[in-house]
Motif scaffolding. Structure first.
Motif, PDB file in Angstrom:
ATOM      1  N   ARG A 166      -6.778   1.959  -6.635  1.00  0.00           N
ATOM      2  CA  ARG A 166      -6.634   3.082  -5.703  1.00  0.00           C
ATOM      3  C   ARG A 166      -7.608   2.710  -4.431  1.00  0.00           C
ATOM      4  O   ARG A 166      -8.584   1.981  -4.572  1.00  0.00           O
ATOM      5  CB  ARG A 166      -7.054   4.476  -6.450  1.00  0.00           C
ATOM      6  N   LEU A 167      -7.060   3.406  -3.314  1.00  0.00           N
ATOM      7  CA  LEU A 167      -7.987   3.279  -2.062  1.00  0.00           C
ATOM      8  C   LEU A 167      -8.739   4.463  -1.866  1.00  0.00           C
ATOM      9  O   LEU A 167      -8.158   5.608  -1.577  1.00  0.00           O
ATOM     10  CB  LEU A 167      -7.197   2.963  -0.958  1.00  0.00           C
ATOM     11  N   ILE A 197       0.845  -1.102   0.054  1.00  0.00           N
ATOM     12  CA  ILE A 197      -0.019  -0.067   0.106  1.00  0.00           C
ATOM     13  C   ILE A 197       1.025   1.102  -0.061  1.00  0.00           C
ATOM     14  O   ILE A 197       1.615   1.152   0.814  1.00  0.00           O
ATOM     15  CB  ILE A 197      -0.951  -0.010   1.071  1.00  0.00           C
ATOM     16  N   THR A 198       0.703   2.029  -0.792  1.00  0.00           N
ATOM     17  CA  THR A 198       1.629   3.192  -1.325  1.00  0.00           C
ATOM     18  C   THR A 198       0.792   4.526  -1.037  1.00  0.00           C
ATOM     19  O   THR A 198      -0.451   4.573  -1.442  1.00  0.00           O
ATOM     20  CB  THR A 198       2.383   3.250  -2.531  1.00  0.00           C
ATOM     21  N   HIS A 214      -2.734   3.640  -2.956  1.00  0.00           N
ATOM     22  CA  HIS A 214      -3.027   2.863  -3.713  1.00  0.00           C
ATOM     23  C   HIS A 214      -2.503   1.317  -3.201  1.00  0.00           C
ATOM     24  O   HIS A 214      -1.671   1.221  -2.266  1.00  0.00           O
ATOM     25  CB  HIS A 214      -1.869   3.086  -5.191  1.00  0.00           C
ATOM     26  N   ILE A 215      -3.101   0.288  -3.799  1.00  0.00           N
ATOM     27  CA  ILE A 215      -3.037  -1.109  -3.397  1.00  0.00           C
ATOM     28  C   ILE A 215      -2.430  -1.900  -4.420  1.00  0.00           C
ATOM     29  O   ILE A 215      -2.891  -1.877  -5.472  1.00  0.00           O
ATOM     30  CB  ILE A 215      -4.134  -1.753  -2.673  1.00  0.00           C
ATOM     31  N   TRP A 237     -10.245  -1.263  -8.207  1.00  0.00           N
ATOM     32  CA  TRP A 237      -9.191  -1.869  -8.922  1.00  0.00           C
ATOM     33  C   TRP A 237      -9.216  -1.134 -10.433  1.00  0.00           C
ATOM     34  O   TRP A 237     -10.310  -0.924 -11.079  1.00  0.00           O
ATOM     35  CB  TRP A 237      -9.355  -3.388  -9.201  1.00  0.00           C
ATOM     36  N   ASP A 238      -8.031  -1.209 -10.999  1.00  0.00           N
ATOM     37  CA  ASP A 238      -7.835  -0.593 -12.447  1.00  0.00           C
ATOM     38  C   ASP A 238      -8.785  -1.661 -13.108  1.00  0.00           C
ATOM     39  O   ASP A 238      -9.113  -1.236 -14.398  1.00  0.00           O
ATOM     40  CB  ASP A 238      -6.432  -0.679 -12.751  1.00  0.00           C
ATOM     41  N   ASP A 239      -8.645  -2.833 -12.804  1.00  0.00           N
ATOM     42  CA  ASP A 239      -9.373  -3.769 -13.896  1.00  0.00           C
ATOM     43  C   ASP A 239     -10.597  -3.930 -13.288  1.00  0.00           C
ATOM     44  O   ASP A 239     -10.870  -4.508 -12.047  1.00  0.00           O
ATOM     45  CB  ASP A 239      -8.542  -5.093 -13.728  1.00  0.00           C
ATOM     46  N   PRO A 240     -11.581  -3.662 -14.150  1.00  0.00           N
ATOM     47  CA  PRO A 240     -12.935  -3.546 -13.430  1.00  0.00           C
ATOM     48  C   PRO A 240     -13.773  -5.254 -13.436  1.00  0.00           C
ATOM     49  O   PRO A 240     -14.516  -5.229 -12.791  1.00  0.00           O
ATOM     50  CB  PRO A 240     -13.817  -2.962 -14.657  1.00  0.00           C
ATOM     51  N   ASN A 241     -12.854  -6.015 -13.897  1.00  0.00           N
ATOM     52  CA  ASN A 241     -13.104  -7.474 -13.821  1.00  0.00           C
ATOM     53  C   ASN A 241     -13.073  -7.949 -12.319  1.00  0.00           C
ATOM     54  O   ASN A 241     -13.637  -8.848 -11.950  1.00  0.00           O
ATOM     55  CB  ASN A 241     -12.433  -8.451 -14.730  1.00  0.00           C
ATOM     56  N   ILE A 242     -12.402  -7.047 -11.603  1.00  0.00           N
ATOM     57  CA  ILE A 242     -12.144  -7.557 -10.069  1.00  0.00           C
ATOM     58  C   ILE A 242     -12.772  -6.868  -9.181  1.00  0.00           C
ATOM     59  O   ILE A 242     -13.279  -5.849  -9.340  1.00  0.00           O
ATOM     60  CB  ILE A 242     -10.517  -7.190  -9.697  1.00  0.00           C
TER      61      ILE A 242
END
Length: 532
Positions: free
Chosen positions: A471-472, A451-452, A459-460, A484-489
């Motif tokens: 992003r959180l 986590i940054t 961001h995670i 998540w950047d990937d909407p599938n997740i």
């Protein structure tokens, strides 16, 4: 003779009269039924295989492999088959039993001495059979985040992590579906045979079964131009709402879990597979030669119930679908339907679904594959075919499953609304400055995350799952929402727990959506800081 001619010959043979009973023919209006179901539900592509009297007589593709592309689905288009492949992993073990290299009730640790469960007693008692029947005591989908949606882990590393997953119930006390122990079964095949699961399954199951287009590796699937592309609806508040859209086909399942659901196959090959199953391990090839894949004794083992499963009572128009008896065998479910015994299994990886159902007393098998998540179309077609071969009254099963799916989505949205109302319009402030939530954290079975704090906030990064980054966003108090950047997740809530000194000492998670797929088992994670 070409496969097309073989299929035509078999179809003609299926119309012959045997004794005084004429064999059931494939419904004359099947094409129209399929096209209507696909159009109604927005399914891009589908493939169907049917075995009658133990012989393949129908294999056909419909629609397109990928939205926006002209390539059509045909009987040789390969689809990921998801958990229907558990029966193929079981068949590989059956071959080893026939070879005299193991027994179903052998202790796993006797063949794989480094195998460990969380409980040492369970480690010593776990048998090969136990790996396959979902009675281990693990929770539903426990450990799936080690290979969903993908992973950089090896299979052996995944198996080693199993020892850190706490059980949800006592050993053999009940049923809870899992994928992780099929990964163990795949590793066991390698330990016993000296070949990887991928090679052994290909050489000892798929090739002998005549499944020439089926593949065990993701790389082999991507190398085949005649493959279906995954699609899903991700544009609404919960999965299943919004427009149909293609997914990233390389982020659907890690290779480490392939024994649980990583085989890709075509309609033609699924017909061969059902022929082997209905033939109790043996099938007849195009030259009339009897080919044995595994023995009849092992076939009986695979279809014998090992643990009772819940007999769900479905509401409304699905009431007739409710079983009076339901159990799990070795890689197959066993249930009753309209007085007949069905041997069946569903399978799904993100964006693709498969359903296989056998009616042993009719010597009939049906497999339906599709490149979307609109299960109503797939299950509707399959059950209408089952009714056809059982001589049951016509039922509009697609509409019945529609009602069930609509209610499920509506319930999910209502639960989200209720949660938002309960949290109030003014979320409490975070306890710490944002930068103090950043750090490296580790879960015993999943491993590390980072986590940054940077541009745009926190961001995670799930470092062992390629592409699982996001992003959180602050939700309430010390809880953030992982987008998540990937909407599938599936989005998740990430909650930071503080110790007496006000420092983060644990991180827990749970899915935002109340109807998220169980493979997003965020609730089983417990991250603690990695001290430097």
């Amino acid at each position: 003779m070409s496969r097309r001619l073989v299929r035509s010959a078999l179809a003609a043979a299926a119309m012959l009269v045997v004794g005084n009973a004429s064999l059931a023919a494939t419904p004359a209006d099947l094409d129209a039924q399929v096209e209507t179901a696909m159009r109604t539900h927005g399914v891009p592509g589908m493939a169907i295989a049917i075995v009658e009297q133990g012989q393949p007589n129908f294999a056909k593709g419909y629609g397109v492999r990928k939205l926006g592309s002209p390539e059509r689905v045909d009987a040789d288009t390969i689809f990921p088959t998801g958990s229907t492949g558990k029966a193929i992993t079981t068949a590989a073990l059956a071959v080893l039993v026939d070879d005299g290299k193991l027994k179903w009730d052998d202790k796993v640790i006797d063949h794989m001495p480094w195998f460990r469960m969380y409980d040492p007693w369970v480690t010593n008692e776990m048998t090969v059979r136990d790996l396959l029947v979902h009675r281990s005591g693990l929770g539903l989908g426990a450990g799936d985040l080690m290979f969903v949606p993908s992973s950089s882990r090896s299979r052996a590393d995944t198996v080693r992590a199993l020892r850190y997953i706490k059980p949800a119930t006592s050993f053999r006390s009940g049923y809870a579906y899992d994928n992780l122990l099929y990964a163990v079964a795949g590793q066991l095949i390698e330990e016993v045979s000296g070949q990887t699961w991928e090679v052994f399954v290909r050489e000892r199951v798929l090739k002998p079964a005549g499944m020439s287009s089926s593949v065990t590796e993701q790389s082999a699937r991507f190398a085949n131009p005649n493959r279906a592309w995954p699609h899903a609806r991700l544009g609404g508040r919960v999965r299943g709402m919004g427009e149909q859209a293609p997914l990233d086909e390389r982020k659907t399942l890690g290779d480490n879990a392939a024994p649980a659901g990583g085989i890709s196959s075509s309609a033609n090959d699924m017909a061969h597979w059902m022929q082997v199953q209905l033939g109790h391990g043996t099938w007849t090839d195009a030259n009339g030669k009897q080919v044995k894949v595994f023995s009849e004794a092992q076939s009986q083992q695979m279809w014998t119930p090992a643990i009772l499963t819940p007999t769900a009572q479905y509401p409304g128009k699905l009431a007739a679908f409710s079983p009076k008896f339901s159990a799990y065998a070795l890689g197959w479910s066993v249930r009753d339907y309209r007085g007949a015994k069905l041997i069946d299994h569903g399978g799904a990886v993100f964006g693709v679904q498969t359903y296989v159902v056998l009616i042993p007393e009719k010597n009939v098998g049906i497999a339906v594959q599709m490149n979307s998540e609109d299960f109503q179309a797939m299950r509707g077609i399959a059950m209408e075919l089952v009714d056809h071969y059982l001589g049951a009254p016509d039922t509009d099963w697609a509409t019945a499953f529609d009602e069930f799916a609509d209610n499920r989505i509506a319930g999910g949205v209502a639960a989200l609304d209720a949660g938002a109302k309960a949290n109030g319009a003014s979320p409490g402030k975070a306890s710490l400055p944002i930068a103090q939530y950043a750090g490296r954290y580790n879960d015993a079975w999943y491993g590390p995350i980072a986590i940054t704090n940077g541009k745009g906030g926190l961001h995670i990064d799930f470092t062992r799952t390629p592409g699982m980054v996001g992003r959180l966003e602050h939700a309430q108090h010390d809880t953030f929402r992982a987008v998540w950047d990937d909407p599938n997740i599936e989005p998740a809530y990430v909650t930071f727990g503080l110790d007496a000194e006000g420092k983060v000492d644990r991180v827990t998670m749970k899915a935002v959506s109340p109807i998220a797929d169980f493979s997003f088992d965020y609730q089983d994670l417990l991250f603690t800081p990695v001290r430097q």
